[in-house]
Design an enzyme around this catalytic site. Structure first.
Site, short mmCIF file in Angstrom:
data_model
loop_
_atom_site.label_atom_id
_atom_site.label_comp_id
_atom_site.label_asym_id
_atom_site.label_seq_id
_atom_site.Cartn_x
_atom_site.Cartn_y
_atom_site.Cartn_z
N GLY A 51 0.84 -1.20 0.00
CA GLY A 51 0.00 0.00 0.00
C GLY A 51 0.87 1.24 0.00
N CYS A 78 5.41 -5.94 1.42
CA CYS A 78 5.76 -4.52 1.50
C CYS A 78 5.04 -3.85 2.68
CB CYS A 78 5.46 -3.85 0.17
SG CYS A 78 6.31 -2.29 -0.03
N TYR A 79 4.08 -2.97 2.43
CA TYR A 79 3.39 -2.32 3.56
C TYR A 79 2.74 -3.37 4.48
CZ TYR A 79 0.02 0.28 6.32
OH TYR A 79 -0.70 0.79 7.36
N HIS A 165 7.91 -7.14 -4.17
CA HIS A 165 6.60 -7.60 -4.66
C HIS A 165 6.72 -8.91 -5.46
CE1 HIS A 165 4.21 -4.05 -3.56
NE2 HIS A 165 5.38 -3.45 -3.62
N GLU A 167 4.34 -10.56 -6.67
CA GLU A 167 3.23 -10.71 -7.61
C GLU A 167 3.50 -10.10 -8.99
OE1 GLU A 167 3.43 -8.78 -4.99
OE2 GLU A 167 2.24 -6.96 -5.10
N ASP A 223 -19.46 -10.64 -20.97
CA ASP A 223 -19.88 -10.69 -19.56
C ASP A 223 -21.36 -11.01 -19.41
OD1 ASP A 223 -17.31 -9.87 -19.39
OD2 ASP A 223 -17.78 -7.80 -18.86
N LYS A 365 -11.62 -10.89 -16.27
CA LYS A 365 -12.11 -11.07 -17.65
C LYS A 365 -11.69 -12.42 -18.25
CE LYS A 365 -14.11 -8.90 -21.15
NZ LYS A 365 -15.29 -8.04 -21.02
#
Ligand code: XMP
Length: 509
Positions: A51, A78-79, A165, A167, A223, A365
């Site tokens: 964050g 991280c945060y 990170h 990710e 969708d 998606k």
């Protein structure tokens, strides 16, 4: 499942994606989630996201420290790591040297998170604060040149922290670290698949809706089509779809949809031809925002009127996806400034006082596409490029008339035909034509012409937030231009849009 607590990082969706790619279900929740709610979710592990805040700022986001008493493994990123260290009695301070971008990580322990990883791994950092002192029970498991505590662990309690990170793609072995957390530490099972999701989802819809009726606005996009199929599988004839033809659709759109959904899937659909209404309301309107507002409002009016004719409808179904949910519910990132008023069915629920069914609420998606395939939707539907709610109206710059719509429809059909034949349809996020409010001089068969100009827009993108103009081969562009000018009356010039987003947007209006 894995619970991700959202401290406002722009990468939260990526964490969720990576976890799902490992076939483990996960959900992102705000830090305000209570311990009771967490227990009800029964997570196998908790990820505390990164964050933008500093833990020592007064207003920095915090979640209930009770999460550390649940006996559930925690991974702080991280945060998220700094929150954990602070909460458990350690000290976090402003770093002497901030770290942004690539950093080489020296791995000190190859157990747990770094199982089967190398001595040195590349990581991607973005932080201005660092751990100064660890709480008791914690050790440092990796460091970088500037950060002593690039990774930390309290093995006994199964608490882990990464300053970088895992990710993002710039941490090449980040996914392996996450996998180690999921499978070695949290003991998750690879049980999340689209088939299992569909089964569970159908049961949940049946439970929620019972024998009541549901209505759904079908647009023909991926969708709403997937949502319709799923709900139809759950409640059959108690689902009625409403398809509003606003006169701003592509060539033969309405017909194709009828064939697919009514004939093939045997779904109840009401087709409403409201073209005259929409074109009447748009007469002499050239301002893009006015166009959008008129169309949005009229759509709601028409839909509402049709829905009222369906007796006993208690539920409204929507094809809302996870990114929409996160955008509107993100802990800190309130809605950004309005660039374009997007028209979906946003205003409907409040007006219609119906209960909402959103079966795609937790999907991205590409997951919706997989689900569509699992439900038997063909490739043509599953891989459809997005088409905006206001349709061709925002691709006709200036006055919208039936004649101009017909020209654009023909051009659009030709363009998509060439893009498909050339093998580019799935490679592009979108490819479409724009009719300009200009005329230019040309020469055809020795005669002077004074006709319309078409701009071709083709972009690549992952999420429409940013986009690049597509480097289509000149040969293909040449063929597209030739066919448009030769086959569509009223066009004598074609240009190619070479702007990226930002600073341009994908649609012209
Ligand atoms: P822009 O033009 O803002 O478009 O770069 C980003 C993506 O959103 C689509 N778009 C819309 N989709 N209703 C929609 O459902 C709308 O009003 C709308 N306006 C733009 C656009 O086609 C692109 O994919």
């Amino acid at each position: 499942m894995i619970l991700i607590i959202d401290f406002g990082s722009q990468f939260n969706q990526l964490i969720a994606r990576r976890v799902r790619e490992c076939h483990v279900f996960c959900q992102i929740m705000p830090p305000s989630i209570s311990i009771k709610e967490i227990q009800a979710l029964k997570p196998e592990g908790i990820v505390l996201s990164g964050g933008p805040s500093s833990i020592y700022e007064q207003k920095s986001p915090k979640t209930d420290k009770g999460i550390f008493d649940l006996g559930i493994p925690v991974l702080g990123i991280c945060y998220g790591m700094q929150f954990m260290i602070d909460a458990l009695g350690g000290v976090v301070k402003k770093a002497k040297k901030r770290e942004y971008g690539f950093a080489e990580v020296n791995v000190k322990s190859h157990k747990d998170l770094f199982y089967e990883l190398g001595e040195k791994e590349t990581s991607w950092m973005s932080h201005g604060d660092s751990i100064d002192k660890l709480p008791s029970g914690f050790i440092s498991t990796a460091s970088t040149e500037n950060t002593k505590f690039a990774a930390v662990a309290d093995r006994k309690k199964k608490f882990y922290g990464l300053q970088f990170h895992p990710e993002v793609e710039h941490t090449p072995k980040g996914k392996k670290m996450l996998k180690n957390f999921l499978f070695n530490i949290c003991k998750c099972k690879c049980s999340w698949s689209m088939k299992s999701f569909a089964k569970l989802s159908i049961e949940q819809i049946q439970e929620k809706v019972g024998d009541k009726k549901v209505i759904l606005g079908l647009s023909g996009g991926v969708d709403s089509s997937v949502a319709a199929l799923l709900i139809h599988k759950a409640i059959g004839k108690n689902l009625t779809c409403i398809f509003v033809d606003n006169g701003l659709l592509r060539k033969d759109e309405s017909l194709k949809l009828k064939k697919k959904f009514k004939k093939h899937f045997n779904i109840n659909i009401k087709f409403v031809n409201a073209a005259t209404k929409f074109l009447g309301a748009l007469k002499n309107v050239t301002d893009p925002e006015k166009k959008r507002k008129i169309i949005g409002k009229l759509f709601i009016d028409v839909f509402d009127a049709e829905a009222k004719k369906i007796k006993g409808a208690d539920f409204l179904a929507q094809g809302t996806l996870y990114p929409d949910v996160i955008e509107s519910e993100s802990a800190f990132g309130g809605p950004t400034s309005v660039i374009k008023s997007h028209h979906n069915v946003g205003g409907l629920p409040a007006r219609m006082k119906l209960k909402i069914v959103e079966p795609l609420r937790y999907l991205f998606k590409d997951e919706v596409r997989q689900l569509g395939k699992a439900l038997g939707l063909d490739d043509e539907m599953v891989w459809r490029q997005p088409f905006p709610g206001p349709g061709l109206s925002i691709r006709i710059i200036g006055d919208i008339t039936k004649k101009r719509l017909d020209i654009l429809r023909e051009v659009d059909a030709l363009l998509l035909d060439e893009i498909r034949t050339g093998g580019y349809y799935r490679k592009l996020w979108q490819s479409f034509a724009v009719l300009l409010p200009l005329k230019s001089v040309g020469i055809m068969g020795d005669k002077r012409t004074y006709e319309n100009i078409i701009a071709i827009r083709a972009v690549t993108s992952k999420d429409a937030m940013t986009a690049d103009w597509a480097k289509l081969p000149h040969k293909l562009l040449g063929r597209i231009s030739n066919r448009i000018i030769n086959e569509v009356n009223g066009v004598n010039r074609v240009v190619y849009d070479i702007s990226s987003k930002p600073p341009s947007t994908i649609e012209w209006e």
